[in-house]
Design a protein around this motif. Structure first.
Motif, short mmCIF file in Angstrom:
data_model
loop_
_atom_site.label_atom_id
_atom_site.label_comp_id
_atom_site.label_asym_id
_atom_site.label_seq_id
_atom_site.Cartn_x
_atom_site.Cartn_y
_atom_site.Cartn_z
N TYR A 1 1.21 -0.95 -0.03
CA TYR A 1 0.01 -0.19 -0.06
C TYR A 1 0.90 1.20 -0.01
N LEU A 2 0.05 2.56 -0.36
CA LEU A 2 1.05 3.80 0.14
C LEU A 2 0.17 4.16 0.46
N MET A 3 1.48 4.80 1.46
CA MET A 3 0.49 5.82 2.98
C MET A 3 0.98 7.28 2.90
N ASP A 4 0.31 8.39 2.44
CA ASP A 4 0.83 9.28 1.97
C ASP A 4 1.73 9.14 1.51
N GLY A 5 1.70 8.36 0.32
CA GLY A 5 3.12 8.30 -1.12
C GLY A 5 3.79 7.49 -0.35
N HIS A 6 4.26 7.41 0.76
CA HIS A 6 4.91 6.17 1.37
C HIS A 6 4.50 4.72 1.19
N PRO A 7 5.61 3.99 0.79
CA PRO A 7 4.97 2.40 1.45
C PRO A 7 5.18 1.82 2.22
N ILE A 8 4.26 0.71 2.66
CA ILE A 8 3.85 -0.18 3.86
C ILE A 8 3.28 -1.02 3.11
N GLY A 9 4.01 -2.15 4.18
CA GLY A 9 3.56 -3.81 3.24
C GLY A 9 2.68 -4.08 4.84
N ILE A 10 1.33 -5.50 4.68
CA ILE A 10 0.97 -6.15 5.42
C ILE A 10 1.54 -7.34 4.73
N ILE A 11 2.25 -8.24 6.07
CA ILE A 11 1.58 -9.90 5.80
C ILE A 11 0.58 -10.07 6.21
N SER A 12 0.13 -10.80 5.54
CA SER A 12 -1.74 -11.36 6.68
C SER A 12 -1.72 -12.88 6.08
N THR A 13 -1.10 -13.73 6.59
CA THR A 13 -1.54 -14.97 7.03
C THR A 13 -1.90 -15.19 7.38
N ILE A 14 -2.58 -14.80 8.19
CA ILE A 14 -4.06 -15.72 8.32
C ILE A 14 -5.92 -14.99 7.52
N THR A 15 -5.59 -13.98 7.40
CA THR A 15 -6.65 -13.36 6.69
C THR A 15 -6.40 -12.91 5.57
N HIS A 16 -5.34 -12.78 4.90
CA HIS A 16 -5.14 -13.34 3.45
C HIS A 16 -3.74 -13.48 3.00
N SER A 17 -3.71 -15.10 3.14
CA SER A 17 -2.51 -15.84 2.86
C SER A 17 -2.14 -15.80 1.46
N PHE A 18 -0.79 -15.86 1.66
CA PHE A 18 -0.69 -15.60 0.80
C PHE A 18 0.81 -17.28 0.44
N CYS A 19 0.70 -17.81 -0.04
CA CYS A 19 0.19 -19.44 0.06
C CYS A 19 0.63 -19.78 -1.68
N GLY A 20 -0.94 -19.00 -2.56
CA GLY A 20 -0.26 -19.49 -3.42
C GLY A 20 0.81 -18.89 -4.52
N THR A 21 1.23 -18.34 -3.79
CA THR A 21 2.65 -18.22 -4.78
C THR A 21 4.04 -18.16 -3.52
N CYS A 22 3.45 -19.03 -2.71
CA CYS A 22 5.00 -18.87 -2.01
C CYS A 22 6.37 -20.15 -3.07
N ASP A 23 7.39 -19.42 -2.76
CA ASP A 23 8.20 -19.66 -3.44
C ASP A 23 9.66 -20.12 -2.20
N ARG A 24 9.00 -20.00 -1.45
CA ARG A 24 10.32 -20.58 -0.01
C ARG A 24 10.27 -22.18 0.08
N VAL A 25 11.79 -22.23 0.73
CA VAL A 25 12.15 -23.39 1.29
C VAL A 25 12.98 -23.29 2.44
N ARG A 26 13.00 -24.25 3.29
CA ARG A 26 13.27 -23.73 5.33
C ARG A 26 14.66 -24.64 5.31
N LEU A 27 15.67 -24.21 5.63
CA LEU A 27 16.65 -25.43 6.82
C LEU A 27 17.46 -24.77 8.05
N THR A 28 16.88 -25.56 9.09
CA THR A 28 17.27 -25.38 9.79
C THR A 28 18.50 -25.62 10.26
#
Length: 346
Positions: free
Chosen positions: A247-274
């Motif tokens: 989003y833009l907030m008075d022209g300043h970029p801001i992001g919201i990661i909403s895994t619970i209410t609007h999951s981004f899983c459909g385009t997920c390109d991540r894997v993880r190693l501990t």
């Protein structure tokens, strides 16, 4: 090696829903000097140091993954700057850029950043994500059991040496949701990219409840009381795999990661190693792969170890589930894996 085997070992990793894996997150330690509510269990059991993969072994795994399509590596923890040698590891990873690696990033709490920012810049680190959940010193201490001042000093030092920064703020209803506007004002003043994150069930103690979630819409409604918030940027203006809705907030970029209410899983390109070699195709995966022996064999150049590792990882990634909500639905009547963010890096 015959042509078929050569093609097989260099193939990109793709899951059953057609999502190519381009981002690898590596947790180099589970240890952290903070004790954030949403991340650290009350009584953590630290991994033993001799159980951790060496940086040499981690490098060989990164090389293996980059040759199969990984373009971005993020170093996480725990707090990655608590592991001695991590700056040298980042410098070593630069060698993989000739094989297709594009970005080397780190997620940190910034407590030690004043000490390490210049060295990280010189090592070739491309950018930093910094966790900052409150600008109120008393509230920050309640959340982390640490002081706020070193974190703000670390952020300023990173800016001074020219490291690009994103701030990640996890919001919890009734705990720090009063920080939406202070953090927003601060990000505009400091010209820093801010991302709010919905509280996810990653606390390890399973105390998470949906009642604790501050939703994307609630965040937007709060921001709109003081800022002109425009619609989400069009798809051409952001990566389709970016977890944050922009989003833009008075022209300043801001992001919201909403895994619970609007999951981004459909385009997920991540894997993880501990840090001890457990591999996960999803942050919420019901089961991971223990790749410690395979990674050690790879680093030792044991014959056919690379081919075996490729087949194991490829099969596991292929079976990645559709996403967070699909996993929750499937496991709603079954015990789920106890997930602590400090062990897997978020």
């Amino acid at each position: 090696m015959n042509m078929m085997t050569e093609l097989e070992t260099e193939a990109r990793f793709v899951d059953q829903f057609g999502r190519s894996k381009r981002k690898l997150r590596i947790s180099v330690t589970d240890r952290c000097n903070f004790k954030c509510l949403y991340c650290m269990p009350e009584h953590p059991e630290w991994m033993k140091k001799h159980d951790l993969l060496s940086f040499e072994q981690l490098y060989h795994f990164c090389d293996f993954m980059v040759r199969r399509g990984i373009e971005s590596i993020r170093i996480t923890g725990g707090e990655p700057l608590m592991r001695q040698g991590v700056v040298h590891f980042i410098a070593q990873l630069q060698q993989l850029k000739k094989l297709g690696l594009k970005r080397i990033s780190m997620t940190t709490n910034a407590h030690y950043l004043g000490q390490y920012a210049q060295a990280l810049k010189q090592a070739g680190l491309d950018d930093l994500n910094i966790s900052l959940d409150s600008l109120d010193a008393n509230q920050f201490k309640q959340l982390t059991q640490k002081e706020l001042a070193p974190v703000l000093d670390g952020i300023r030092t990173a800016q001074d040496v020219g490291l690009p920064i994103k701030i990640n703020s996890v919001l919890m209803n009734g705990i720090n949701d009063n920080q939406i506007l202070p953090l927003a004002r601060w990000s505009v003043k400091e010209k820093i990219n801010l991302r709010f994150i919905e509280f996810m069930p990653l606390d390890g103690e399973r105390k998470w409840s949906s009642a604790h979630v501050v939703s994307e819409q609630q965040i937007l409604d709060t921001l709109a009381t003081e800022f002109a918030v425009t619609h989400q940027l069009n798809d051409a203006a952001q990566s389709s795999s970016d977890p944050a809705r922009q989003y833009l907030m008075d022209g300043h970029p801001i992001g919201i990661i909403s895994t619970i209410t609007h999951s981004f899983c459909g385009t997920c390109d991540r894997v993880r190693l501990t840090a001890q070699g457990e591999f996960y195709n999803c942050l919420f995966a019901p089961k991971g792969l223990n790749l410690k022996a395979e990674i050690k064999a790879l680093a030792a150049s044991i014959p056919l170890s690379e081919l075996g590792l490729h087949r194991t990882v490829s099969n596991y990634i292929w079976n990645k589930e559709q996403g967070f909500h699909a996993i929750q639905q499937r496991l709603k009547n079954e015990p789920s894996r106890k997930i602590s963010m400090h062990m897997i890096g978020g």
